[in-house]
Design an enzyme around this catalytic site. Structure first.
Site, mmCIF file in Angstrom:
data_model
loop_
_atom_site.group_PDB
_atom_site.id
_atom_site.type_symbol
_atom_site.label_atom_id
_atom_site.label_comp_id
_atom_site.label_asym_id
_atom_site.label_seq_id
_atom_site.Cartn_x
_atom_site.Cartn_y
_atom_site.Cartn_z
ATOM 1 N NE ARG A 123 -4.057 -2.082 1.868
ATOM 2 C CZ ARG A 123 -3.984 -3.144 2.651
ATOM 3 N NH1 ARG A 123 -3.089 -3.182 3.633
ATOM 4 N NH2 ARG A 123 -4.800 -4.157 2.479
ATOM 5 C CE LYS A 145 -1.001 13.754 -14.878
ATOM 6 N NZ LYS A 145 -1.357 14.276 -16.216
ATOM 7 C CD GLU A 187 6.363 15.613 -23.077
ATOM 8 O OE1 GLU A 187 5.665 16.635 -22.925
ATOM 9 O OE2 GLU A 187 5.874 14.454 -23.033
ATOM 10 C CD GLU A 239 -4.424 16.060 -15.821
ATOM 11 O OE1 GLU A 239 -3.238 15.754 -15.694
ATOM 12 O OE2 GLU A 239 -5.125 15.668 -16.740
ATOM 13 N NE ARG A 243 0.242 16.798 -13.223
ATOM 14 C CZ ARG A 243 0.931 16.017 -12.436
ATOM 15 N NH1 ARG A 243 0.680 16.001 -11.138
ATOM 16 N NH2 ARG A 243 1.882 15.229 -12.909
ATOM 17 C CG ASN A 247 -2.076 15.626 -20.466
ATOM 18 O OD1 ASN A 247 -1.179 14.848 -20.742
ATOM 19 N ND2 ASN A 247 -2.788 15.551 -19.364
ATOM 20 C CG HIS A 250 0.482 14.717 -23.814
ATOM 21 N ND1 HIS A 250 1.121 15.909 -24.085
ATOM 22 C CD2 HIS A 250 1.382 13.986 -23.100
ATOM 23 C CE1 HIS A 250 2.335 15.891 -23.552
ATOM 24 N NE2 HIS A 250 2.515 14.734 -22.952
ATOM 25 C CG HIS A 254 -1.557 9.754 -24.819
ATOM 26 N ND1 HIS A 254 -2.135 10.169 -23.636
ATOM 27 C CD2 HIS A 254 -0.222 9.845 -24.618
ATOM 28 C CE1 HIS A 254 -1.193 10.502 -22.774
ATOM 29 N NE2 HIS A 254 -0.022 10.313 -23.345
ATOM 30 C CG HIS A 267 5.390 10.236 -24.655
ATOM 31 N ND1 HIS A 267 4.020 10.086 -24.610
ATOM 32 C CD2 HIS A 267 5.677 11.354 -23.931
ATOM 33 C CE1 HIS A 267 3.504 11.069 -23.878
ATOM 34 N NE2 HIS A 267 4.474 11.838 -23.450
HETATM 35 P P1 NAD Z 1 11.983 5.453 -22.382
HETATM 36 O O1 NAD Z 1 11.906 5.307 -20.933
HETATM 37 O O2 NAD Z 1 11.483 4.335 -23.219
HETATM 38 O O3 NAD Z 1 13.504 5.751 -22.771
HETATM 39 C C1 NAD Z 1 13.845 5.907 -24.116
HETATM 40 C C2 NAD Z 1 14.982 4.936 -24.524
HETATM 41 O O4 NAD Z 1 16.223 5.425 -24.043
HETATM 42 C C3 NAD Z 1 14.839 3.553 -23.951
HETATM 43 O O5 NAD Z 1 15.311 2.618 -24.894
HETATM 44 C C4 NAD Z 1 15.748 3.605 -22.741
HETATM 45 O O6 NAD Z 1 16.177 2.340 -22.308
HETATM 46 C C5 NAD Z 1 16.883 4.423 -23.275
HETATM 47 N N1 NAD Z 1 17.684 5.132 -22.311
HETATM 48 C C6 NAD Z 1 17.310 5.659 -21.119
HETATM 49 N N2 NAD Z 1 18.313 6.372 -20.609
HETATM 50 C C7 NAD Z 1 19.341 6.298 -21.478
HETATM 51 C C8 NAD Z 1 20.649 6.845 -21.497
HETATM 52 N N3 NAD Z 1 21.065 7.681 -20.563
HETATM 53 N N4 NAD Z 1 21.460 6.536 -22.539
HETATM 54 C C9 NAD Z 1 21.018 5.723 -23.533
HETATM 55 N N5 NAD Z 1 19.790 5.190 -23.579
HETATM 56 C C10 NAD Z 1 18.958 5.488 -22.552
HETATM 57 O O7 NAD Z 1 11.243 6.765 -22.899
HETATM 58 P P2 NAD Z 1 11.170 8.262 -22.336
HETATM 59 O O8 NAD Z 1 11.083 9.102 -23.524
HETATM 60 O O9 NAD Z 1 12.203 8.529 -21.319
HETATM 61 O O10 NAD Z 1 9.774 8.275 -21.567
HETATM 62 C C11 NAD Z 1 8.568 8.051 -22.259
HETATM 63 C C12 NAD Z 1 7.553 7.514 -21.267
HETATM 64 O O11 NAD Z 1 7.319 8.501 -20.278
HETATM 65 C C13 NAD Z 1 6.210 7.198 -21.901
HETATM 66 O O12 NAD Z 1 5.747 5.976 -21.412
HETATM 67 C C14 NAD Z 1 5.329 8.335 -21.436
HETATM 68 O O13 NAD Z 1 3.972 7.967 -21.342
HETATM 69 C C15 NAD Z 1 5.916 8.632 -20.090
HETATM 70 N N6 NAD Z 1 5.657 9.996 -19.619
HETATM 71 C C16 NAD Z 1 5.193 10.139 -18.365
HETATM 72 C C17 NAD Z 1 4.966 11.401 -17.849
HETATM 73 C C18 NAD Z 1 4.541 11.556 -16.422
HETATM 74 O O14 NAD Z 1 4.198 12.663 -16.030
HETATM 75 N N7 NAD Z 1 4.591 10.514 -15.623
HETATM 76 C C19 NAD Z 1 5.224 12.529 -18.637
HETATM 77 C C20 NAD Z 1 5.708 12.351 -19.928
HETATM 78 C C21 NAD Z 1 5.929 11.063 -20.407
HETATM 79 N N1 GLY Z 2 2.980 15.030 -18.270
HETATM 80 C C1 GLY Z 2 1.754 15.595 -17.829
HETATM 81 C C2 GLY Z 2 1.653 15.740 -16.369
HETATM 82 O O1 GLY Z 2 2.528 15.393 -15.628
HETATM 83 O O2 GLY Z 2 0.651 16.209 -15.883
#
Ligand code: NAD
Ligand code: GLY
Length: 364
Positions: A123, A145, A187, A239, A243, A247, A250, A254, A267
């Protein structure tokens, strides 16, 4: 590696406030981890791309704790409940208790899935974000998030759950592929568009430095992005209002990610094309002038990001996927649109015919 702390920000959420550390070599320095870990047990969650690059450094910085690790397969398509279960398997097999801390070492996929596992395990146990992609350093590691994808919709299963701290080591960006760097810049551009017009102008002047991975420019862009995000999160953590502007692009993006199959479009790439679609929609509604849309197009182009949606997706598929969105309220889809650069609005005040027309005209 010696560490150099460049910026410290605070996400102001009362007794759940936490710092964001930004600088070179921070991952190699235990002082950024230790004060945020209460118990003895630490589970590092990473993937099979990041582990060979940075797991040893992370282990060394946590050597005073009892460390275990779980190495997940790399990629958006593994951001699932099934794969998340492997974290629970490891935690239970190693008898991790409620004082355990999870450390998310990787990009947004690892950060989102680890944060959600932390929110659920017994939890709720604490976790630390160690983002290693530009996208995760400017966005996903901040704001709490967490979650996983469902085959029918992106990020549809999850929780709001804040980390203990965010350790953004800019030296890790040296190993990032060019495509991933561009995805992160998408972003960054978003913050200029939604709430920071001066930053948008700075980006127009300095995007080439970001593309060349200039350390000062990257650190500045990360700090300014996180500052913008921290402000929005502090005023609307769950949100209920503003907030949602984070997006921008997005809902379209998405739909592209889900429609093309998770991982085919990154993404950030999908968000880039999605922001262009949101800008065109805003223009159709008379809220944004052609010059602003062109400025956005030039900036995305300079960052080597797509300006149009994939032709493989038709309008019906778009509209259907866009309905699986957390901004749908009582069946009505609210869109984040622009009333000028630096001014985002959330609205259901548009007609379906215009939306169809915009999607049709924005396909490659
Ligand atoms: P990712 O985590 O898939 O990383 C991209 C690639 O880079 C992967 O192959 C990873 O293994 C590699 N990688 C990571 N660090 C590295 C480094 N230092 N050197 C070489 N390779 C490296 O993708 P991302 O773009 O980091 O994140 C996208 C994800 O984040 C999506 O799932 C998206 O929905 C999510 N997201 C979440 C939020 C949130 O607020 N929580 C906001 C934006 C995006
Ligand atoms: N990436 C959108 C949020 O964190 O609200």
């Amino acid at each position: 590696m010696t560490s150099t702390l460049k910026y410290t920000l605070n996400v102001d959420l009362g007794d759940r406030s936490y710092p964001i550390y930004i600088g070179q070599g921070l991952l190699f320095d235990e002082q950024y981890f230790a004060p945020h870990i209460a118990g003895k047990q630490v589970m590092i969650v990473t993937n099979d791309v990041v582990a060979p690059l940075y797991l040893n450094a992370c282990r060394a910085s946590l050597s005073r704790f009892s460390i275990q690790e779980v190495i997940l397969p790399d990629g958006e398509k593994y951001k699932t409940l099934d794969v998340m279960n492997r974290i629970f398997d490891a935690l239970l097999q190693k008898r991790f208790d409620r004082r355990a801390t999870l450390v998310a070492l990787g990009g947004g996929v690892i950060g989102d899935i680890t944060g959600f596992a932390a929110a659920c395990y017994q939890r709720g146990v604490p976790f630390i974000q160690v983002p290693t992609t530009l996208l995760s350093q400017v966005d996903s590691s901040v704001g709490g998030k967490t979650g996983v994808n469902h085959p029918l919709g992106k990020n549809m299963i999850g929780a709001f759950y804040q980390p203990q701290c965010v350790i953004a080591d800019t030296s890790t960006l040296a190993t990032l592929h060019d495509r991933e760097l561009s995805a992160g810049i998408a972003e960054i551009i978003k913050y200029g568009l939604i709430c920071d017009p001066e930053f948008f102008v700075w980006l127009e002047k300095n995007v080439s430095l970001l593309m060349k991975r200039d350390p000062q420019a990257l650190a500045y862009a990360i700090e300014r992005s996180c500052r913008n995000k921290a402000e929005v999160v502090a005023s609307d953590e769950r949100e209920t209002g503003i907030r949602a502007t984070l997006n921008l692009g997005h809902t379209f993006g998405h739909a592209i990610e889900t429609g093309m199959g998770y991982g085919v479009w990154l993404h950030g790439e999908a968000v880039g094309a999605g922001m262009m679609m949101a800008a065109r929609m805003s223009q159709h509604l008379g809220w944004l002038d052609e010059q602003s849309v062109e400025r956005l197009g030039s900036l995305l182009h300079a960052a080597k990001l797509p300006l149009v949606a994939p032709s493989a997706m038709d309008v019906e598929q778009f509209l259907s996927l866009m309905q699986v969105d957390k901004k749908v309220q009582d069946g009505a889809l609210r869109l984040v649109l622009l009333k000028g650069i630096g001014h985002a609005v959330i609205t259901a005040d548009y007609d379906q015919a215009t939306l169809r027309e915009v999607i049709e005209s924005c396909r490659g």
